[in-house]
Design a protein around this motif. Structure first.
Motif, PDB file in Angstrom:
ATOM      1  N   LEU A 146      28.903  22.286  -9.943  1.00 22.16           N
ATOM      2  CA  LEU A 146      28.180  22.120  -8.719  1.00 22.16           C
ATOM      3  C   LEU A 146      27.409  20.373  -8.966  1.00 22.16           C
ATOM      4  CD1 LEU A 146      26.517  25.510  -8.402  1.00 22.16           C
ATOM      5  CD2 LEU A 146      28.116  24.451  -7.066  1.00 22.16           C
ATOM      6  N   ALA A 147      27.009  20.352 -10.279  1.00 24.09           N
ATOM      7  CA  ALA A 147      26.595  18.963 -10.127  1.00 24.09           C
ATOM      8  C   ALA A 147      27.511  17.880 -10.061  1.00 24.09           C
ATOM      9  CB  ALA A 147      25.823  18.804 -11.584  1.00 24.09           C
ATOM     10  N   CYS A 148      28.565  18.179 -10.407  1.00 22.55           N
ATOM     11  CA  CYS A 148      29.629  17.091  -9.858  1.00 22.55           C
ATOM     12  C   CYS A 148      29.953  16.918  -8.575  1.00 22.55           C
ATOM     13  CB  CYS A 148      30.939  17.579 -10.705  1.00 22.55           C
ATOM     14  SG  CYS A 148      31.258  16.659 -12.115  1.00 22.55           S
ATOM     15  N   LEU A 149      30.010  18.206  -8.155  1.00 21.54           N
ATOM     16  CA  LEU A 149      30.143  18.210  -6.531  1.00 21.54           C
ATOM     17  C   LEU A 149      29.221  17.593  -5.681  1.00 21.54           C
ATOM     18  CD1 LEU A 149      32.120  19.914  -4.643  1.00 21.54           C
ATOM     19  CD2 LEU A 149      30.337  21.732  -4.348  1.00 21.54           C
ATOM     20  N   LEU A 150      27.723  17.534  -6.016  1.00 16.90           N
ATOM     21  CA  LEU A 150      26.908  17.284  -5.387  1.00 16.90           C
ATOM     22  C   LEU A 150      26.891  15.502  -5.042  1.00 16.90           C
ATOM     23  CD1 LEU A 150      24.181  18.362  -4.626  1.00 16.90           C
ATOM     24  CD2 LEU A 150      23.149  17.343  -6.644  1.00 16.90           C
ATOM     25  N   SER A 151      27.563  14.743  -6.066  1.00 19.56           N
ATOM     26  CA  SER A 151      27.604  13.279  -6.051  1.00 19.56           C
ATOM     27  C   SER A 151      29.095  12.909  -5.530  1.00 19.56           C
ATOM     28  CB  SER A 151      27.286  12.768  -7.412  1.00 19.56           C
ATOM     29  OG  SER A 151      28.088  13.219  -8.503  1.00 19.56           O
TER      30      SER A 151
ATOM     31  N   TRP B  18      32.772   9.670 -13.073  1.00 18.37           N
ATOM     32  CA  TRP B  18      32.798  10.666 -14.430  1.00 18.37           C
ATOM     33  C   TRP B  18      31.736   9.862 -15.303  1.00 18.37           C
ATOM     34  CZ3 TRP B  18      34.262   9.479 -19.740  1.00 18.37           C
ATOM     35  CH2 TRP B  18      34.001  10.693 -20.315  1.00 18.37           C
ATOM     36  N   LEU B  19      31.761   8.528 -15.551  1.00 19.99           N
ATOM     37  CA  LEU B  19      30.825   8.065 -16.509  1.00 19.99           C
ATOM     38  C   LEU B  19      29.134   8.135 -15.871  1.00 19.99           C
ATOM     39  CD1 LEU B  19      32.372   4.636 -17.051  1.00 19.99           C
ATOM     40  CD2 LEU B  19      31.945   6.258 -18.835  1.00 19.99           C
ATOM     41  N   VAL B  20      28.822   8.376 -14.570  1.00 18.46           N
ATOM     42  CA  VAL B  20      27.710   8.307 -14.125  1.00 18.46           C
ATOM     43  C   VAL B  20      27.395   9.838 -14.093  1.00 18.46           C
ATOM     44  CG1 VAL B  20      26.301   8.010 -12.098  1.00 18.46           C
ATOM     45  CG2 VAL B  20      27.884   6.280 -13.060  1.00 18.46           C
ATOM     46  N   THR B  21      28.203  10.694 -13.741  1.00 22.22           N
ATOM     47  CA  THR B  21      27.828  11.956 -13.558  1.00 22.22           C
ATOM     48  C   THR B  21      28.257  13.027 -14.606  1.00 22.22           C
ATOM     49  OG1 THR B  21      28.384  11.577 -11.255  1.00 22.22           O
ATOM     50  CG2 THR B  21      27.663  13.939 -12.081  1.00 22.22           C
ATOM     51  N   GLY B  22      29.698  13.025 -15.179  1.00 23.22           N
ATOM     52  CA  GLY B  22      30.348  13.687 -15.926  1.00 23.22           C
ATOM     53  C   GLY B  22      29.670  13.822 -17.521  1.00 23.22           C
ATOM     54  N   LEU B  23      29.786  12.574 -17.922  1.00 22.33           N
ATOM     55  CA  LEU B  23      29.305  12.086 -19.081  1.00 22.33           C
ATOM     56  C   LEU B  23      27.847  12.667 -19.589  1.00 22.33           C
ATOM     57  CD1 LEU B  23      30.767  11.073 -21.650  1.00 22.33           C
ATOM     58  CD2 LEU B  23      30.061   8.677 -21.109  1.00 22.33           C
TER      59      LEU B  23
END
Lengths: 269, 51, 250
Positions: free
Chosen positions: A58-63, A99-104
């Motif tokens: 969900l956090a990924c989806l948000l951005s 990915w670097l900003v959210t996933g990592l």
């Protein structure tokens, strides 16, 4: 390409770039679930992998809608589409930045939140590995969803509807990997499948996303292409000729074209 | 006429009634949309001819 | 304009005029066939089949469940093929047919889920089990919803057709993956394919015959609704073109 990467990362970290929002969201989701479920340690330990994975998703989806929306608004996406770098590469870079900003950061924070959820000790390593392997797939799939909905007014909600079903396999294998790791079972199969999904989507989805972006940039948009309107019927600039007007219209490219809209309308009307 | 459905009469009849209702709703929707579009098209064509 | 000559290949029906002319007489025929076959299959199945010794009368739900599940999947496959044809050969009727197929497939998925739940209640003691097949159908339903939502969100027809086609291609891959993921994630209560050829699990002809009839009926229902829906879409497109022309002249 490297310049693009540096620019996007810098933009994301600048104030208002949205960095940290996803992380805070992840934290809130993981904090809320125990309040809903109850404080029993065994229950929490059992559902911890699922919570962490759903929270990360969900956090990924948000951005996601930020991937292309800002660049689309100020027109730099049109420039990128006409730049000498392939659009597929642009999409891959954008997904990488996401990915670097959210996933990592999620991967880094997840073990800490695992402590809150009473995740069993053997699972921590697998949690990090599964998120490390799985979140790139979330970013790439999300970039595809963002590319599909980039031109739309209220695209965010629609994008969630499109992207969430695509997340199912990643979620299943990711969470399964952690819970098998927690239970001390063999993890080979979900590990291989998760890695397969990530590498497969990273290899193929940028092409689909770039195709969708080209379609979206080509679309007749009264604000962008005023000269495209006088076409005899409602369709974009002529598909087989040169673009009719200024630089804003470069984005469209020709897909293979057997029957043009003009011919179609001639047949129908 | 009605077969004896035994213990599960409610479930079986509910499945049939519900499914047929959904099918009917789908058919009705397609039909209604078709009719509405055709009427609207006829109106537009009449206007186009008059000009 | 070559529309007077005999059609030399299937691709000729990409011409909307030719498609309209063909479907004009084909639609009533198919619709009649659909009504007759479905009625025969369901009446035969409901009134004239014996109860199963284990499942009792609930076995009669199969005549709705299996055909609707079949069409739920086949409608998506048809959309996939139509999307490919649109992307490769740019036949507009094909894109419109894919658009028209989506609501039909969604309702078929809903019927399959509903009958499955009603059947599962007495047999497994639960309306819903997180058995692999049920979630994968739910996900299929979500894919249909997303596809329909994307179509309705985009104004420009060409853009909408392109984007939904790409979504359909990507979605097919992920729907398949989700299905395998679901099977990996839980070994379920659901019986395997009802018509499998393994000896011992085969159904009796008393059930199989009406089931085949009902399946044929559902296929024809799908084709009939698809033809009707595509005709509506073509008319809507023609209307849009006429209105645009009107605006131009005004």
């Amino acid at each position: 390409m490297r310049g693009l990467l540096a620019r996007d990362v810098a933009l994301a970290f600048r104030s208002g770039g949205g960095f940290g929002l996803g992380l805070a969201f992840f934290l809130i989701v993981v904090t809320l679930v125990p309040f809903g479920v109850g404080p029993e340690r065994e229950v929490l330990a059992r559902i911890a992998p699922g919570i962490l994975w759903v929270g990360a998703l969900l956090a990924c989806l948000l951005s996601l809608d930020r991937i292309f929306a800002l660049d689309h608004e100020d027109g730099s996406l049109d420039l990128l589409a006409t730049a000498p770098v392939p659009l597929e590469g642009v999409v891959a870079i954008k997904a990488l930045v996401h990915w670097l900003v959210t996933g990592l950061p999620l991967v880094v924070v997840a073990p800490v939140l695992g402590v809150i959820l009473n995740l069993p000790p053997p699972a921590y390593g697998w949690l990090v590995i599964s998120l490390l392997l799985g979140t790139p797939a979330l970013s790439v799939i999300g970039a595809f969803g963002a590319a599909l909905t980039v031109g739309l007014k209220r695209g965010g909600l629609l994008m969630s509807l499109l992207v969430l079903p695509l997340y199912v396999p990643t979620l299943v294998f990711g969470a399964e990997l952690v819970s098998r790791g927690a239970a001390g079972l063999s993890v080979g199969t979900p590990l291989a499948l998760l890695a397969g999904i990530t590498t497969g989507s990273a290899a193929l989805l940028p092409f689909a996303a770039a195709l969708a972006l080209r379609v979206n940039l080509r679309s007749p948009d009264a604000a962008r292409c005023p000269a495209a309107l006088p076409c005899p019927v409602q369709h974009g600039p002529p598909l087989n000729g040169p673009p009719r007007n200024g630089p804003a219209c470069h984005g469209w490219r020709k897909l293979s074209q057997a029957v043009s809209w003009r011919r179609f309308h001639a047949l129908v009307a | 006429m009605m077969p004896d459905l035994g213990r599960y009469a409610l479930e079986v009849s509910a499945a049939y009634v519900g499914s047929l209702a959904m099918l009917a709703a789908l058919v009705g929707w397609v039909w209604w949309r078709g009719l509405r579009t055709r009427r609207a098209l006829e109106a537009v064509e009449m206007r186009a001819k008059r000009q | 304009m070559t529309s007077r000559s005999q059609p030399s290949s299937l691709w000729e029906y990409a011409n909307p005029v030719r498609f309209m002319r063909l479907s004009d007489w084909l639609l009533p025929v198919v619709a009649l066939g659909a009504v007759v076959l479905t009625a025969i299959g369901l009446i035969w199945g409901f009134f004239l089949t014996p109860d199963d010794f284990r499942q009792g009368s609930t076995v009669k739900i199969i005549f709705l469940h299996v055909p609707s599940a079949l069409m739920a999947i086949n409608a998506w496959i048809m959309m996939l093929v139509a999307s490919l044809i649109w992307l490769i050969r740019r036949h507009h009727v094909s894109a419109l047919a894919a658009k028209a197929a989506a609501p039909i497939g969604a309702v078929m998925t809903l019927i399959a889920l509903f009958t499955g739940a009603v059947w599962g209640q007495p047999m497994w003691g639960t309306w819903w089990a997180w058995d692999p097949r049920l979630p994968s159908f739910l996900i299929l339903f979500l894919f249909y919803l997303g596809y329909i939502a994307l179509w309705s969100a985009i104004d420009d027809a060409d853009t909408a057709a392109d984007l939904t086609s790409v979504l359909c291609l990507v979605g097919s891959v992920f729907a398949l993956l989700s299905r395998y993921a679901a099977f990996f994630w839980s070994q379920g209560l659901h019986q395997g394919a009802s018509l499998s050829l393994q000896p011992g699990t085969r159904m009796d002809w008393a059930y199989k015959a009406p089931l085949y009839v009902a399946m044929a009926g559902f296929v024809l229902i799908f084709v009939a609704l698809l033809l009707a829906g595509t005709r509506t879409e073509i008319r809507a497109r023609r209307m849009k073109a006429l209105i645009a022309r009107e605006r131009m002249q005004a």
